[in-house]
Design an enzyme around this catalytic site. Structure first.
Site, PDB file in Angstrom:
ATOM      1  N   PHE A 242       0.816  -1.219   0.000  1.00  0.00           N
ATOM      2  CA  PHE A 242       0.000   0.000   0.000  1.00  0.00           C
ATOM      3  C   PHE A 242       0.847   1.265   0.000  1.00  0.00           C
ATOM      4  CE2 PHE A 242      -2.226  -3.238   2.640  1.00  0.00           C
ATOM      5  CZ  PHE A 242      -3.103  -3.655   1.656  1.00  0.00           C
ATOM      6  N   GLY A 468       0.129  -7.936  -4.565  1.00  0.00           N
ATOM      7  CA  GLY A 468      -1.172  -8.528  -4.265  1.00  0.00           C
ATOM      8  C   GLY A 468      -2.220  -8.061  -5.241  1.00  0.00           C
ATOM      9  N   ASN A 632      -8.576  -7.502 -16.255  1.00  0.00           N
ATOM     10  CA  ASN A 632      -9.088  -8.692 -15.563  1.00  0.00           C
ATOM     11  C   ASN A 632     -10.167  -8.266 -14.569  1.00  0.00           C
ATOM     12  OD1 ASN A 632      -9.578 -10.824 -13.766  1.00  0.00           O
ATOM     13  ND2 ASN A 632      -7.535 -11.671 -14.077  1.00  0.00           N
ATOM     14  N   THR A 635      -9.593  -9.692 -10.758  1.00  0.00           N
ATOM     15  CA  THR A 635      -8.592  -9.025  -9.915  1.00  0.00           C
ATOM     16  C   THR A 635      -8.927  -7.539  -9.797  1.00  0.00           C
ATOM     17  OG1 THR A 635      -7.172  -8.810 -11.854  1.00  0.00           O
ATOM     18  CG2 THR A 635      -6.710 -10.646 -10.380  1.00  0.00           C
ATOM     19  N   GLN A 639      -9.620  -5.214  -6.376  1.00  0.00           N
ATOM     20  CA  GLN A 639      -9.019  -3.914  -6.040  1.00  0.00           C
ATOM     21  C   GLN A 639     -10.071  -2.940  -5.535  1.00  0.00           C
ATOM     22  OE1 GLN A 639      -5.693  -2.722  -6.057  1.00  0.00           O
ATOM     23  NE2 GLN A 639      -5.482  -4.922  -5.981  1.00  0.00           N
ATOM     24  N   LYS A 702      -6.539   1.927 -17.505  1.00  0.00           N
ATOM     25  CA  LYS A 702      -6.094   3.066 -16.697  1.00  0.00           C
ATOM     26  C   LYS A 702      -5.531   2.705 -15.317  1.00  0.00           C
ATOM     27  CE  LYS A 702      -8.913   6.805 -18.613  1.00  0.00           C
ATOM     28  NZ  LYS A 702     -10.120   7.599 -18.338  1.00  0.00           N
ATOM     29  N   GLY A 703      -5.763   1.556 -14.832  1.00  0.00           N
ATOM     30  CA  GLY A 703      -5.228   1.255 -13.497  1.00  0.00           C
ATOM     31  C   GLY A 703      -6.306   1.395 -12.448  1.00  0.00           C
ATOM     32  N   GLY A 705      -5.622   0.497  -8.869  1.00  0.00           N
ATOM     33  CA  GLY A 705      -5.076   0.327  -7.527  1.00  0.00           C
ATOM     34  C   GLY A 705      -5.587   1.318  -6.508  1.00  0.00           C
ATOM     35  N   GLU A 706      -5.823   2.542  -6.908  1.00  0.00           N
ATOM     36  CA  GLU A 706      -6.165   3.559  -5.931  1.00  0.00           C
ATOM     37  C   GLU A 706      -7.575   4.140  -6.093  1.00  0.00           C
ATOM     38  OE1 GLU A 706      -1.609   4.304  -6.761  1.00  0.00           O
ATOM     39  OE2 GLU A 706      -2.493   5.084  -4.979  1.00  0.00           O
TER      40      GLU A 706
END
Ligand SMILES: Cc1cc2nc3c(=O)[nH]c(=O)nc-3n(C[C@H](O)[C@H](O)[C@H](O)COP(=O)(O)OP(=O)(O)OC[C@H]3O[C@@H](n4cnc5c(N)ncnc54)[C@H](O)[C@@H]3O)c2cc1C
Ligand code: SF4
Lengths: 739, 326
Positions: A242, A468, A632, A635, A639, A702-703, A705-706
């Site tokens: 993180f 992760g 995906n 996954t 997130q 674009k992502g 994770g956050e």
């Protein structure tokens, strides 16, 4: 036909290894002759070590050394040699550097012994005498000392647009409020750990918990003056980070120091308590002044943030960029100032600045909508911006409106009553809240290598990490799809500093950066395969260009005439038992510069608040996300779910409490630092909104994770207001604040 | 962790002998003691494992109550048929604590003797009178959100963290112990202590004494009871305030009320005079609030925990309301 692996919810390729324990984390590698290091931390926040008595520890048989500032070996003293890739401007902390104490729980000694138990016992016997000096750890008490850093870590706050103060004065509806976000610690499941193995000739192999092995490699090389090629850093699995693993932490430094000096292999693992002895999300206070017209048009936004930093580095993050990203308003002024305190330097933590800033902005917007008497979603739509006004650029894509629409529909937002305290069941007040958020979709330069073995198995590698998030899986999907191979025939490798260069895994840019490199390197293999096929006798591909062929089902074929095909194996058989290899580096395309790229989210929340007892239960969360192509969905969904859960923590639970008398974080274990538990999490929905983006990067992704975290906490705060009529502007919203 | 020696006792007498050695301690489930040893808050030089002693039975007594063996597991106790049907208040209280895994390890005797969760008690680098008598109390001027508002002293404001004990106090349990001088029975109300000027002592159990069983009288309040636990998250957190409430009702008239607070004092907090206010009264919110006010008389906050005073009052009202309507 062509099989699309990207866009499908493939299971994690490393799932089995993880659940069976086959996957090895930094502390788990078995090394013959390993020594164990345990860190002693400072009891005081500021002052000097007067005297350190290590004799009792050293007398224990099996204790090899106690390293302190008095006997430590030399290392480079230049700031630049301690500045890692993620270092903020300033003079980084050097473990065991001197007798000076700069923050509570500062590492002041490393005890090295034959066993962990012995080292831990010996650490208790290290006796330290301090000369304490008065410390300052209280941000709110030191606000008058706030300063503008000479240099910002993240881009400096944008210049004012229009005349925010003037427009505010003139506005008919005004709101001016302060919002406080406390310090948080990352608390990944896996504690930070390093094993440094000294090898003949002064070479080092290091297992490290890190979000980018090459960052650790460069750092060790610089700090200890070892040529980079003599340092190999390995980190195949990371048990969550993180952001805590963006910077090499002191256990790495100490393990290397001890290994070099003792010419042995040394492991240093931090305890859960020690996980509170380094970077954290900074305590930040924010002021928002918003002016609007009675019909709900924003006329002025002023957003000021003051955050803590250490005495030695100026850490800052993107707290105040959000008004320009999220709202159409002509008069905007923002600032970000710092107060240096006797604490360790704050550190990027999932959506750094986004979590903090969006909380304040989205609560203030909600307050404004209420003041005007407008539905908060309608208010946001009325002030929607198609452009990124900070940069005055169009978005490469922005389907936030669709997020609103689909999220609201799924949630049933249309049935919301405006009035707070208007919904109730027994003693439970029910509230509905909304907020939205954004997170920048960046692409960094990254490289990858691909090897196609003579029997048609593909291995692709890049020195990235999988914290992760599913890097192993999505990279495998991307490579498999490009090469037309089944997932089982593709292996992705990461986490070794000898692999092709990769940026840190952070900023939600891994899929975009490394994924693009993986795509490119596979395309290079495609080219080689085509060339080889063309050399074959009577090749039906002799006239074909790369654009004319496709790869699927282990075959290459002419796209317009799929019957004209050849198996990859047949091509590979031409190569005399040698593998095909390619390396590639992918940089962001210059046309991206003309656009801004952000992922967007809209979160709808329902809470139940006990009218007498103040307990809050988040009964429903719906988050709709627009983040380009979802490589995906499985996954990806994880997130967003993780972000939702964390959002509950941010809104209601998380807070690392500093005792200012002691200058020390006191909630330093998982009993006292509250994270949401399963019983706190109820219905949680994730919607991925379709968003086509041909600009953001070659993958159009674009992502994720956050983006999942930013809009959740403010939506909860807004729902609590709707339930209770009470506006809590200081996180976390614990029950006492609602009594 | 510091080095220690370890033996397993097979019977109560040996256990008592072994624990009389200097620096010796019993260990049962170990869920509290071992945690504290790892961080050097407790450092016994000798551990006497008592888990081999046959003290895990839960059975009926001649007096019509039940006896919980000291080594009965918290989980086995909570799910025991006798407990579930006749003392559901106890079941609920136990299940409100810790986690399934911990309750599977934790013993009933150990639960009584679990130590405070005060932040400073857990950090050996800070002053704490309970951990190190005479070093000072960091919590009084420091961070005290979780700490006590009743029965505190200038030396310590820690709380007893157990949920189970709150129910045991309400049910008027008796603790049976054996020491060098033989057996004795301690009424639950006298088992734990207030901090006074000896905050290092949590209970009146003597160092050589072992808890053998916990006895519950016949009256179990199985009809009208509630265990209300208020905390900072829905599970795996200690109580900010908890209430064990048990009522005996005739129509809507209260014949007997038991109210015990957890999370507010160095021991489960019961005020019999305040309880008595409800006797013969109607079960109404007004009456509940009166009792709540009486319960919190003399309560004192230390800043961060001031809210507990009002919270405890509201919790009492709610708990009594729930108990009435159950
Ligand atoms: C993460 C966590 C969360 C928790 N949450 C809660 C909660 O919400 N509510 C709650 O009530 N509890 C909670 N607990 C505490 C848990 O209930 C206690 O740790 C447990 O009951 C202790 O029992 P044990 O058998 O493991 O005791 P041990 O750790 O073995 O012993 C504890 C103490 O009791 C002494 N002892 C044990 N048995 C005897 C005996 N028969 N005679 C004399 N002395 C004895 C030991 O010497 C030691 O000093 C939590 C614990 C943890 C670790
Ligand atoms: S309240 Fe008690 S346990 Fe906490 S610091 Fe003070 S003396 Fe120690």
């Amino acid at each position: 036909m062509k099989e699309n692996y990207t866009g499908t919810p493939a299971n994690r390729v490393d799932g089995r290894a993880k659940v069976t324990g086959e996957a090895k984390y930094a502390a788990e590698f078995e090394v013959p002759g390993l020594l164990y290091g345990v860190v002693v931390n400072s009891a005081i926040a500021k002052g000097k070590i007067k005297h350190m008595d290590t004799s009792a520890a050293l007398q224990l048989p099996g204790v090899h050394q106690v390293f302190t500032h008095e006997n430590r070996p030399g290392y480079s003293w230049f700031d630049k040699h301690h500045q890692d890739e993620d270092a903020p401007p300033g003079s980084p902390f050097r473990p065991l550097g001197s007798n000076e104490i700069k923050f509570s729980m500062q590492p002041i000694a490393l005890v090295v012994a034959d066993t962990y138990e012995l080292a831990r016992y010996a650490a208790l016997l290290v006796h330290v005498e301090y000369e304490a000096q008065p410390h300052e750890t209280d941000l709110e008490a030191n606000l008058p000392r706030a300063y503008k850093p000479k240099k910002y870590k993240s881009p400096p706050p944008s210049d004012p647009r229009g005349d925010a103060a003037g427009a505010f004065d003139k506005a008919e509806v005004k709101l001016e409020q302060a919002y406080a976000h406390p310090a948080h610690h990352h608390n990944p499941m896996e504690m930070h750990a390093s094993i440094a193995i000294w090898k003949e000739g002064g070479k080092l192999t290091v297992y490290d918990k890190i979000q980018g092995v090459q960052n650790s490699q460069q750092y060790i090389s610089n700090a200890f003056g070892i040529p980079k090629e003599n340092v190999q850093v390995i980190s195949p699995f990371v048990g969550g980070a993180f952001g805590s693993g963006l910077r090499p932490q002191y256990q790495l430094f100490l393990a290397v120091l001890a290994a070099l000096e003792l010419k042995r292999a040394v492991k240093v693992v931090l305890t859960r308590q020690q996980m509170f002895s380094f970077g954290h999300r900074p305590h930040t206070v924010q002021r928002l002044a918003i002016g609007a017209s009675p019909d709900g048009k924003l006329q002025s936004i002023t957003h000021n943030a003051i955050a803590e930093t250490s005495r030695f580095e100026d850490y800052n993050e993107d707290v105040v960029i959000w008004p320009g990203v999220l709202y159409d308003c002509d008069n905007v002024e923002v600032s970000h100032q710092l107060v240096d305190l006797d604490v360790y330097t704050p550190l990027d933590m999932r959506a750094p600045g986004g979590t903090t800033g969006t909380f304040a902005l989205e609560c203030a917007i909600d307050e404004m909508a209420f003041q005007i008497g407008m539905d908060p979603l309608e208010f946001r739509l009325k002030n929607y911006t198609e452009k990124d006004l900070n940069e005055d650029k169009p978005h490469s894509s922005k389907e936030l409106k669709e997020c609103y629409r689909q999220g609201a529909e799924k949630f049933g937002w249309a049935n919301r009553k405006m009035e707070p305290r208007s919904m109730k069941e027994g003693h439970q007040l029910i509230g509905w809240g909304v907020a939205h958020g954004a997170w920048e979709a960046q692409q960094q330069e990254a490289s990858a290598k691909a090897v196609l073995s003579p029997n048609g198995k593909l291995t692709v590698s890049s020195a990235t990490a999988d914290i992760g998030t599913g890097t192993y899986t999505v990279m495998t999907q991307i490579a498999a799809e490009v090469m037309g191979l089944p997932l089982e025939d593709v292996t992705f490798e990461l986490g070794d500093s000898t692999m092709p260069k990769s940026p840190l895994e952070g900023g939600s840019w891994t899929v975009s950066s490394v994924g693009s490199a993986v795509k490119l390197v596979c395309e290079k293999l495609q080219e080689q395969l085509l060339k080889m096929a063309q050399k074959m006798k009577n090749s039906p591909f002799s006239e074909a260009k790369l654009a004319d062929v496709s790869f699927a089902n282990k075959q290459m074929f002419l796209t317009h005439a799929p019957a004209t095909s050849i198996s990859l194996q047949a091509i590979l058989d031409q190569n005399e038992g040698k593998p095909l290899e390619a390396e590639a580096s992918q940089k962001p395309d210059s046309k991206q510069k003309k656009y801004s790229s952000y992922s967007h989210s809209a979160t709808f929340v329902e809470v139940q608040v006990d009218e007498e007892l103040g307990t809050v239960k988040v009964t429903r969360i719906v988050t709709a996300v627009a983040a380009g192509r979802i490589i995906n969905p499985k996954t990806g969904r994880s997130q967003i779910l993780g972000g939702s859960v964390w959002g509950i923590g941010v809104a209601l639970e998380e807070h690392t409490v500093l005792d200012h008398n002691l200058g020390r974080f006191m909630t330093h274990d998982l009993d006292k630092y509250h994270l949401p538990v399963s019983a706190d999490v109820h219905e949680t929905d994730v919607i991925f909104v379709e968003e086509k983006d041909e600009i953001v990067n070659p993958l159009g992704a674009k992502g994720l994770g956050e983006i999942g975290i930013v809009s959740v906490a403010p939506a909860i705060c807004n729902a609590v207001f709707h339930a209770t009529g009470k506006r809590i502007r200081e996180l976390p919203i614990t029950l006492d604040k609602l009594l | 962790m510091r080095p220690f020696t370890f033996t397993q006792a097979q019977d109560v007498d040996t256990a008592v002998q072994e624990v009389s050695l200097e620096g010796a301690k019993f260990v049962a489930g170990g869920t509290n003691l071992l945690d504290l040893m790892k961080i050097d808050v407790m450092s016994p030089s000798h551990l006497v494992d008592i888990t081999q002693i046959a003290l895990e039975t839960i059975e009926e007594t001649e007096a019509g109550g039940i006896r919980l063996g000291a080594l009965a597991k918290n989980a086995d106790t909570a799910y025991h048929e006798l407990v579930e049907t006749r003392y559901p208040l106890l079941s609920h209280a136990i299940l409100a604590g810790a986690t399934a895994q911990l309750r599977n390890m934790a013993t009933d005797g150990g639960n009584l003797l679990q130590r405070t969760r005060c932040y400073y008690f857990y950090d050996t680098q800070t002053p704490c009178n309970k951990r190190e008598p005479g070093s000072g109390c960091s919590a009084i001027q420091g961070y005290n959100r979780d700490l006590a508002i009743l029965g505190t002293s200038e030396h310590c404001i820690a709380t007893h963290p157990s949920d189970m004990c709150v129910a045991l106090a309400a049910l008027e349990a008796t603790v049976h112990v054996t020491g060098k001088n033989g057996e004795r029975a301690i009424p639950f109300a006298d088992f734990h202590r207030l901090p006074g000027d000896t905050p290092h002592l949590d209970s009146n159990l003597q160092p050589d004494e072992i808890i053998t069983s916990i006895e519950l009288p016949a009256k179990g309040f199985a009809k009208h009871y509630t265990y209300l636990k208020l905390r900072d998250r829905a599970s795996y957190a200690f109580a900010l305030v908890s209430v064990a409430a048990a009522l005996e009702l005739e129509g809507d008239t209260i014949k007997e009320a038991r109210i015990v607070l957890g999370g507010v004092a160095h021991k489960p907090w019961r005020v019999p005079e305040a309880e008595a206010l409800l006797q013969g009264q109607k079960a109404t919110r007004d009456n509940f609030r009166k009792v709540a006010e009486a319960y919190l008389q003399g309560a004192q906050g230390f800043g961060h925990n001031d809210f507990k005073i009002e919270l405890a009052k509201r919790a009492i009202v709610r708990a009594l309301e729930q108990a009435t309507n159950r």
